[in-house]
Write an enzyme that holds these catalytic residues in place. Structure first.
Site, PDB file in Angstrom:
ATOM      1  N   HIS A   1      -1.291   4.331  -3.954  1.00  0.00           N
ATOM      2  CA  HIS A   1      -2.859   3.227  -3.324  1.00  0.00           C
ATOM      3  C   HIS A   1      -3.883   4.652  -3.305  1.00  0.00           C
ATOM      4  CE1 HIS A   1      -1.094   0.008  -0.872  1.00  0.00           C
ATOM      5  NE2 HIS A   1      -0.108   0.509  -1.027  1.00  0.00           N
TER       6      HIS A   1
ATOM      7  N   HIS B   1       4.441   5.109  -3.733  1.00  0.00           N
ATOM      8  CA  HIS B   1       3.835   4.168  -3.006  1.00  0.00           C
ATOM      9  C   HIS B   1       2.738   4.449  -2.896  1.00  0.00           C
ATOM     10  CE1 HIS B   1       3.797  -0.135  -0.962  1.00  0.00           C
ATOM     11  NE2 HIS B   1       2.771   0.513  -0.550  1.00  0.00           N
ATOM     12  N   GLU B   2       2.314   5.056  -1.461  1.00  0.00           N
ATOM     13  CA  GLU B   2       1.308   6.123  -1.586  1.00  0.00           C
ATOM     14  C   GLU B   2       0.621   6.594  -2.462  1.00  0.00           C
ATOM     15  OE1 GLU B   2       0.432   5.114   1.246  1.00  0.00           O
ATOM     16  OE2 GLU B   2       2.858   4.332   1.622  1.00  0.00           O
TER      17      GLU B   2
HETATM   18 ZN   LIG Z   1       1.416   0.072   0.829  1.00  0.00          ZN
END
Ligand SMILES: [Zn+2]
Length: 264
Positions: free
Chosen positions: A83, A79-80
């Site tokens: 980003h 997830h990171e």
């Molecule tokens: Zn996030």
């Protein structure tokens, strides 16, 4: 509480490496954060303060982890890095345009990490929620990016803040690719030669012992199994493969040999 400045004293060159920090922010208590990352920003990279930050006590299992039984938040790093490659949460802007700036992710009011189950917030914007998306907050069943998200991440790799990381020059400088046209390795009594590297049309495997299997995979885990016919020379057509780093494993029965090559 440790602050970021302390971490950045240890930063590796942001133009050459993705820095992942695993601090333990609070002594023995539940961490005040899970993880976060910075979107691609040239000034951030120039200042050497880019990176992904992940609470050490929420990283996997182990004596120092405060994860509860059955929890598995390793997908948080995926997830990171999403980003870090310019992806927004699928619930960015709720049910309203422009949403998460990706066309094929359904709108959702999205996620509280306290809401469990694969279908949390389903139909919150009157359409099925992609609860399995890595950029949702649901940590129970994350397993996918959409095609649109992959395109956005691929575009991000070409931004000035990210483009040097995967340049041939940098892959060589950081030891991820060989500067020579071939890699020769002596493996016990086996000599294995894999060339050319980098490659753009074919990769040759020259062996001096018959292998039992040759398996090639990429960073996404896609597997290519080369047909073994008892000979000592094999050629893999890589012309249609996506560019990137590939890993090979040659199994000789009593021993095996691993390595990697770059497809351009
Ligand atoms: Zn996030």
């Amino acid at each position: 509480m440790l602050n970021e400045g302390d971490l950045f004293a240890h930063a590796w060159d942001n133009f050459k490496y993705l820095n992942i920090y695993i601090p333990k922010y609070t002594g023995g208590e539940w961490s005040l954060f899970t993880a976060y990352a910075y979107y691609p920003s040239l000034s951030c990279v120039e200042d050497n303060i880019d990176g992904v930050f992940y609470s050490s006590i929420r990283w996997g299992f182990g004596a120092h982890s405060e994860l509860e039984d059955g929890q598995e938040w390793s997908s948080v790093i995926t997830h990171e890095v999403g980003h870090w490659l310019d992806l927004r949460h699928t619930f960015e802007n709720g049910c309203s345009a422009p949403g998460d700036l990706v066309d094929d992710t359904p709108y959702t009011t999205g996620g509280s990490i306290e809401v469990e189950g694969c279908f949390n917030n389903d139909l919150s914007c009157e359409e099925s929620t992609n609860g399995e998306n890595y950029m949702d907050y649901n940590h129970d069943c994350k397993k996918m990016f959409t095609v649109g998200q992959v395109e956005r991440m691929t575009a991000a790799l070409h931004l000035p803040a990210r483009s040097n990381l995967w340049s041939t020059e940098n892959l060589i400088a950081t030891g991820c690719a060989s500067a020579s046209a071939s890699i020769e390795k002596e493996v016990e009594n086996n000599i294995l030669s894999v060339y050319p590297n980098p490659a753009n049309s074919v990769v040759h495997f020259n062996l001096n012992a018959a292998p039992e299997s040759i398996i090639v995979s990429n960073a996404l885990g896609s597997i290519i199994q080369i047909d073994i016919d008892g000979s000592l020379i094999y050629t893999l057509d890589v012309a249609d493969l996506p560019s990137g780093i590939y890993f090979y494993q040659v199994d000789f029965g009593s021993s095996s040999e691993n390595g990697k090559f770059l497809v351009q």
